[in-house]
Design an enzyme around this catalytic site. Structure first.
Site, mmCIF file in Angstrom:
data_model
loop_
_atom_site.group_PDB
_atom_site.id
_atom_site.type_symbol
_atom_site.label_atom_id
_atom_site.label_comp_id
_atom_site.label_asym_id
_atom_site.label_seq_id
_atom_site.Cartn_x
_atom_site.Cartn_y
_atom_site.Cartn_z
ATOM 1 N N HIS A 1 -7.576 -2.492 9.873
ATOM 2 C CA HIS A 1 -8.864 -3.140 9.607
ATOM 3 C C HIS A 1 -9.669 -3.230 10.912
ATOM 4 C CE1 HIS A 1 -6.566 -5.678 6.285
ATOM 5 N NE2 HIS A 1 -6.641 -4.394 5.965
ATOM 6 N N HIS B 1 -13.189 -2.749 3.613
ATOM 7 C CA HIS B 1 -11.783 -3.175 3.720
ATOM 8 C C HIS B 1 -11.174 -2.703 5.043
ATOM 9 C CE1 HIS B 1 -7.549 -3.508 1.742
ATOM 10 N NE2 HIS B 1 -7.434 -3.365 3.053
ATOM 11 N N GLU C 1 0.825 -1.225 0.000
ATOM 12 C CA GLU C 1 0.000 0.000 0.000
ATOM 13 C C GLU C 1 0.853 1.266 0.000
ATOM 14 O OE1 GLU C 1 -2.924 -0.490 -0.665
ATOM 15 O OE2 GLU C 1 -3.762 -2.222 0.377
ATOM 16 N N GLU D 1 -17.956 13.078 22.451
ATOM 17 C CA GLU D 1 -16.770 13.843 22.064
ATOM 18 C C GLU D 1 -16.289 13.607 20.631
ATOM 19 O OE1 GLU D 1 -13.978 13.498 25.289
ATOM 20 O OE2 GLU D 1 -15.394 14.463 26.637
ATOM 21 N N HIS E 1 -2.808 2.459 8.097
ATOM 22 C CA HIS E 1 -3.921 1.713 7.512
ATOM 23 C C HIS E 1 -4.189 0.520 8.414
ATOM 24 C CE1 HIS E 1 -6.399 -0.663 4.924
ATOM 25 N NE2 HIS E 1 -5.473 -1.584 4.748
HETATM 26 P P1 13P Z 1 0.748 -5.385 3.220
HETATM 27 O O1 13P Z 1 1.086 -6.684 3.897
HETATM 28 O O2 13P Z 1 1.341 -5.307 1.843
HETATM 29 O O3 13P Z 1 1.122 -4.198 4.084
HETATM 30 O O4 13P Z 1 -0.825 -5.338 2.997
HETATM 31 C C1 13P Z 1 -1.720 -5.426 4.066
HETATM 32 C C2 13P Z 1 -3.022 -4.769 3.808
HETATM 33 O O5 13P Z 1 -3.745 -4.451 4.747
HETATM 34 C C3 13P Z 1 -3.436 -4.518 2.416
HETATM 35 O O6 13P Z 1 -4.484 -3.598 2.360
HETATM 36 ZN ZN ZN Z 2 -5.723 -3.598 4.214
#
Ligand code: 13P
Ligand code: ZN
Length: 271
Positions: free
Chosen positions: A141, A210, A116, A169, A139
């Protein structure tokens, strides 16, 4: 030279990835972090004239030439960063051409930066253009935010409004609201460009079904921001199927935002 394994930025990456793993946000290799470093500080730990190898980044990041980042590795597990930082993390400098990453440390098993990286670097460029102090892009999840993606409309205003309603808040923590993208193919320049476009207005961008991206000046600020979004999403998921007896009204959110003196998205409230 000081010991790179004792550098505060390496330790901060280890602690943050471990924390996110334990929260259940980053299963397997899910998630990635990039942190913009101070060149002088890195020079205390590494010989900056020694490039281990170069890796193409797949687009031109002109405004980042010469900048140094510590970045999680592609396919690497957040779970393992703390015990083996030299394999799971890397320190890269954007080369003179703007399209090559110069590896200064890490990815010792021959690996490379996260898949990413385009979304990370493009987000850094977008955030730096509106906030020169931005340093972090994350990033992840987060479970409840992701769950909410399946039962809530994916729209900037509607998604923000629901989250603001879930914790008093929230409007003070992310007054600019959050951006929402539809499902898109990850790891591509296109999702990077779409993320960066939203990052000009928001520090949190949802990747539909995602995960999300967060940005900020420090790891604490960025983590705290994502944590707050995830907490609000959790309250939503715990209550979405139950009759709603009470709610925080838009006039109350306005009152709170004005009391805290934050510059909030008035058009995201129905006043
Ligand atoms: P990477 O292992 O390449 O960092 O990817 C993980 C991920 O969350 C892809 O969206
Ligand atoms: Zn991801």
């Amino acid at each position: 030279m000081k010991d790179i394994l004792k550098a505060p930025f390496v330790i901060e990456m280890e602690k943050t990835t471990a924390n996110m793993y334990r929260l259940g946000w980053d299963e397997r290799n899910g998630g990635n972090i990039s942190l913009l470093l101070d060149t002088e500080e890195v020079g205390e730990y590494l010989d900056l004239s020694k490039v281990i190898r170069t890796i193409p980044i797949g687009f031109v990041a002109k405004s980042l030439v010469g900048k140094i980042f510590i970045v999680t590795g592609r396919g690497k597990y957040f779970k393992n960063v703390e015990d083996d930082p030299a394999n799971n993390l890397g320190i890269i400098r954007i080369g003179e051409d703007g399209e090559t990453a110069e590896l200064l440390w890490g990815y010792e098993d021959g690996g490379q930066f996260t898949s990413e990286l385009p979304a990370h670097l493009m987000s850094h460029m977008a955030r730096l253009s509106v906030d020169p102090e931005n340093r972090v892009v994350m990033h992840t999840h987060p479970t409840n935010t992701l769950a909410m993606n399946f039962v809530h409309e994916l729209d900037d205003k509607k998604f923000t409004h629901t989250l603001w309603e879930m914790c008093t808040e929230c409007i003070a923590v992310f007054p600019e609201g959050i951006g929402v993208l539809p499902w898109m193919l990850c790891g591509t320049n296109s999702i990077g460009e779409a993320t960066a476009e939203k990052m000009k207005d928001f520090r949190v961008v949802i990747w539909g079904m995602h995960g999300l991206y967060g940005a900020g000046k420090t790891m604490d600020e960025t983590f705290g921001l994502i944590e707050t979004v995830e907490k609000a999403a959790q309250i939503f998921m715990l209550t979405a199927h139950l009759p709603r007896l009470n709610t925080i009204r838009d006039t109350e959110m306005q009152e709170l935002a004005e009391y805290f003196g934050v510059n909030y998205r008035k058009d995201f409230l129905d006043l």
